[in-house]
Design a protein around this motif. Structure first.
Motif, short mmCIF file in Angstrom:
data_model
loop_
_atom_site.label_atom_id
_atom_site.label_comp_id
_atom_site.label_asym_id
_atom_site.label_seq_id
_atom_site.Cartn_x
_atom_site.Cartn_y
_atom_site.Cartn_z
N TRP A 47 64.96 11.87 17.06
CA TRP A 47 65.36 11.35 18.39
C TRP A 47 65.75 10.18 18.37
N VAL A 48 66.72 9.60 18.91
CA VAL A 48 67.39 8.09 19.16
C VAL A 48 67.56 8.06 20.89
N ARG A 49 67.44 6.81 21.33
CA ARG A 49 67.63 6.59 22.68
C ARG A 49 68.42 5.47 22.77
N GLU B 271 68.41 2.98 19.75
CA GLU B 271 67.01 2.75 19.07
C GLU B 271 66.63 4.18 18.64
N TRP B 272 66.11 4.32 17.18
CA TRP B 272 65.57 5.52 16.65
C TRP B 272 64.20 5.48 17.31
N ILE B 273 63.78 6.61 17.68
CA ILE B 273 62.32 6.57 18.10
C ILE B 273 61.41 7.79 17.16
N SER B 274 61.87 8.66 16.75
CA SER B 274 61.25 9.78 16.11
C SER B 274 61.69 10.55 15.06
N TYR B 275 61.11 11.01 14.10
CA TYR B 275 61.42 11.80 13.11
C TYR B 275 60.62 13.07 12.73
N ILE B 276 61.23 14.37 12.41
CA ILE B 276 60.25 15.51 12.06
C ILE B 276 61.07 16.07 10.76
N VAL C 168 68.63 13.42 7.76
CA VAL C 168 67.99 12.00 7.37
C VAL C 168 69.21 11.05 7.48
N ARG C 169 70.51 11.60 7.49
CA ARG C 169 71.33 10.61 7.67
C ARG C 169 72.21 10.71 9.07
N LEU C 170 71.29 11.35 10.06
CA LEU C 170 71.99 11.57 11.30
C LEU C 170 73.37 11.73 11.58
N GLY C 171 73.78 13.07 10.75
CA GLY C 171 75.21 13.22 10.97
C GLY C 171 75.72 13.77 12.09
N SER C 172 75.18 14.42 12.95
CA SER C 172 75.52 14.85 14.17
C SER C 172 74.77 14.80 15.34
N TRP C 173 75.05 14.54 16.46
CA TRP C 173 74.47 14.23 17.52
C TRP C 173 74.60 15.27 18.78
N GLY C 174 73.53 15.46 19.53
CA GLY C 174 73.95 16.02 20.93
C GLY C 174 74.61 15.20 21.78
N GLN C 175 74.94 15.55 23.02
CA GLN C 175 75.51 15.15 23.95
C GLN C 175 74.69 13.86 24.65
N GLY C 176 73.19 14.17 24.76
CA GLY C 176 72.21 13.27 25.34
C GLY C 176 72.08 13.82 26.55
N THR C 177 70.66 13.33 26.95
CA THR C 177 70.00 13.82 28.26
C THR C 177 69.37 12.44 28.86
N GLN C 178 69.53 12.23 30.30
CA GLN C 178 69.43 10.94 30.86
C GLN C 178 67.92 11.12 31.41
#
Lengths: 115, 107
Positions: free
Chosen positions: A36-38, A46-51, A100-110
């Motif tokens: 998760w990134v915000r 800002e990176w916030i969490s990894y699983i 681990v390389r954050l290759g693809s992202w979602g569109q985000g949620t506010q």
């Protein structure tokens, strides 16, 4: 086509809770670590969490440690972020990102935290 | 934590210009670095992974180089669609950290 779709963003009260979800499709979800990134309004990332793929290895940024909980359900191809004790500074767009390389992202949620 | 220092923070350039953005890591990160482009209202899009590998579908005018602590993103000939904000990211160790961003504007 690999796809990540976040949901659950909303207006939250200071001290309150929200739960974000990230639905994954088009790839073997359980084989991929997730993050998760915000991004606060007008600010950087800002990176916030990894699983890990199995869910056995979890990490948090100091800014959310003890308040946020990351989890996943590989049977449902879904990633979650439970956000407790919300603060105004948690106001941001929240993205899930694959690998681990954050290759693809979602569109985000506010997420907006305000009384 | 590994600090990523990105420069410049903003840049004005013209279509057709060659542009270089730099990221410096506070300690060695091998080639565990990616470059991302973000346009207003959109999610970041990865351009480069492993410091110098071009993401599938990304135009060849984008290139990355470097290893250890010094990294660069070069756009060989700016196109109108390239005006955006660019970020570097290190994933060598947690916490993952980003550069502060470079806002690329039209001159």
């Amino acid at each position: 086509e690999e796809l990540l779709v976040e949901s659950g963003g909303d207006l939250g009260q200071p001290g309150g809770s929200l739960r974000l979800s990230c639905a994954a499709s088009g790839f073997p979800f359980s084989s991929f670590d997730m993050n998760w990134v915000r991004q606060a309004p007008g600010k950087g990332l800002e990176w916030i969490s990894y699983i890990s793929g199995s869910g056995n290895n979890i990490k948090y940024a100091d800014s959310v440690k003890g308040r946020f909980t990351i989890s996943r359900d590989n049977g449902k191809n879904s990633l979650y972020l439970q956000m407790n004790s919300l603060r105004a500074e948690d106001t941001a767009v929240y993205y899930c990102a694959r690998g681990v390389r954050l290759g693809s992202w979602g569109q985000g949620t506010q997420v907006t935290v305000s009384s | 934590d590994i600090q990523m220092t990105q420069s410049p923070s903003s840049l004005s350039a013209s279509v057709g210009d060659r542009v270089t953005i730099t990221c410096r890591a506070s300690q060695g990160i091998r080639n565990d670095l990616g470059w991302y482009q973000q346009k207003p209202g959109e999610a970041p899009k990865r351009l480069i992974y492993a410091a110098s590998s071009l993401q599938s579908g990304v135009p060849s005018r984008f290139s990355g180089s470097g290893s250890g602590t010094e990294f660069t993103l070069t756009i060989s000939s700016l196109q109108p669609e390239d005006f955006a904000t660019y970020y570097c990211l290190q994933h060598n160790s947690y916490p993952i950290t980003f550069g502060q961003g470079t806002r690329l504007e039209i001159k």
